[in-house]
Scaffold this active site. Sequence first.
Site, PDB file in Angstrom:
ATOM      1  N   TYR A  35       4.127   6.401  -6.525  1.00 49.25           N
ATOM      2  CA  TYR A  35       5.059   5.409  -5.970  1.00 49.25           C
ATOM      3  C   TYR A  35       5.978   6.067  -4.942  1.00 49.25           C
ATOM      4  O   TYR A  35       6.167   5.552  -3.837  1.00 49.25           O
ATOM      5  CB  TYR A  35       5.872   4.799  -7.109  1.00 49.25           C
ATOM      6  CG  TYR A  35       6.986   3.876  -6.700  1.00 49.25           C
ATOM      7  CD1 TYR A  35       6.734   2.556  -6.374  1.00 49.25           C
ATOM      8  CD2 TYR A  35       8.316   4.321  -6.677  1.00 49.25           C
ATOM      9  CE1 TYR A  35       7.762   1.688  -6.026  1.00 49.25           C
ATOM     10  CE2 TYR A  35       9.349   3.470  -6.337  1.00 49.25           C
ATOM     11  CZ  TYR A  35       9.070   2.160  -6.004  1.00 49.25           C
ATOM     12  OH  TYR A  35      10.087   1.307  -5.651  1.00 49.25           O
ATOM     13  N   LYS A  83       6.189   5.258  -0.947  1.00 49.49           N
ATOM     14  CA  LYS A  83       7.434   4.812  -0.313  1.00 49.49           C
ATOM     15  C   LYS A  83       7.871   5.771   0.796  1.00 49.49           C
ATOM     16  O   LYS A  83       8.425   5.342   1.814  1.00 49.49           O
ATOM     17  CB  LYS A  83       8.533   4.662  -1.363  1.00 49.49           C
ATOM     18  CG  LYS A  83       8.323   3.502  -2.316  1.00 49.49           C
ATOM     19  CD  LYS A  83       8.363   2.155  -1.623  1.00 49.49           C
ATOM     20  CE  LYS A  83       8.388   1.004  -2.624  1.00 49.49           C
ATOM     21  NZ  LYS A  83       8.463  -0.319  -1.984  1.00 49.49           N
ATOM     22  N   SER A 126      12.412   2.929  -1.047  1.00 48.18           N
ATOM     23  CA  SER A 126      13.026   3.352  -2.305  1.00 48.18           C
ATOM     24  C   SER A 126      13.593   4.753  -2.152  1.00 48.18           C
ATOM     25  O   SER A 126      13.044   5.572  -1.394  1.00 48.18           O
ATOM     26  CB  SER A 126      11.990   3.353  -3.437  1.00 48.18           C
ATOM     27  OG  SER A 126      12.528   3.931  -4.622  1.00 48.18           O
TER      28      SER A 126
END
Length: 273
Positions: free
Chosen positions: A172, A176, A159
Amino acid sequence: MTASDDSPVPDFLGRLRLEGRSYVVAGAGQGMGRMTAHALAQAGAAHVVCVDLEEDRAADIARELDEASGRSVAIPWVGDVTRREDAARLGAEAEAATGRIDGLVDIVGMARWQSILEMEDETFDWEIDICLRHAYLLSQELGRRMVASGGGTMVFIASVSGLTGAPMHAAYGAAKAGLMAWVQSLAVELGPHGVRANAVAPGTILSPRMDAVFTDEQRAANGGNSPLGHMGETADIASAALFLTSDLAAYVTGRTVVVDGGVDAKFPYPVTL
């Protein structure tokens, strides 16, 4: 040939074809995973193991692939790849069903939105599991089989949140970022065994999950943020994954391909004229 270059011209379209090869798609039941499963099947893959946590989703995408391709290509598989025992079972059962595993495309991942100061331990641990730990497990369980059979490819969906600050979903973003570092290490360690490893970093993609929660204003704002003037689609990510999986990318490993409509190419500072 020309007067100065007599090297043979390869079959470039042939390099895109995947005939005779078997792939595992983790998170195949919807969104980017569903599109990636279709992309591999359309490129001629002999088998696509469709992995999902939900039995209905795994069965649906497998049936859809077989109907679309007109052949028996899909193998539904149900399990939780964040657990060692399920990842090991996937490796063993996928290899038994297909004969050998030529590649993995791993789409599993999800973001929870919490501020850093309000974040709970459970959220942080959950993000590491669903965005990074499962990649470690699949890399081992499928990577060992690829090494034993002479090579393969791995593609992980990262991401842009791992490339810049990720406000309100920092765990998150950190997971990533770790995934992209993991891909580089995979490429270095497994490259001598014929295994390539790469990642795709999507920007804001209008997946079914995002489409269900976005307002019209949010769609317009995210689309307008791209130099191309629109949001990306799940097929855009599947296309990048197909390229990295295929022999068109035979000399590409350890890289992260950003698919964000050019957002990260823009000058990030206010401009005063």
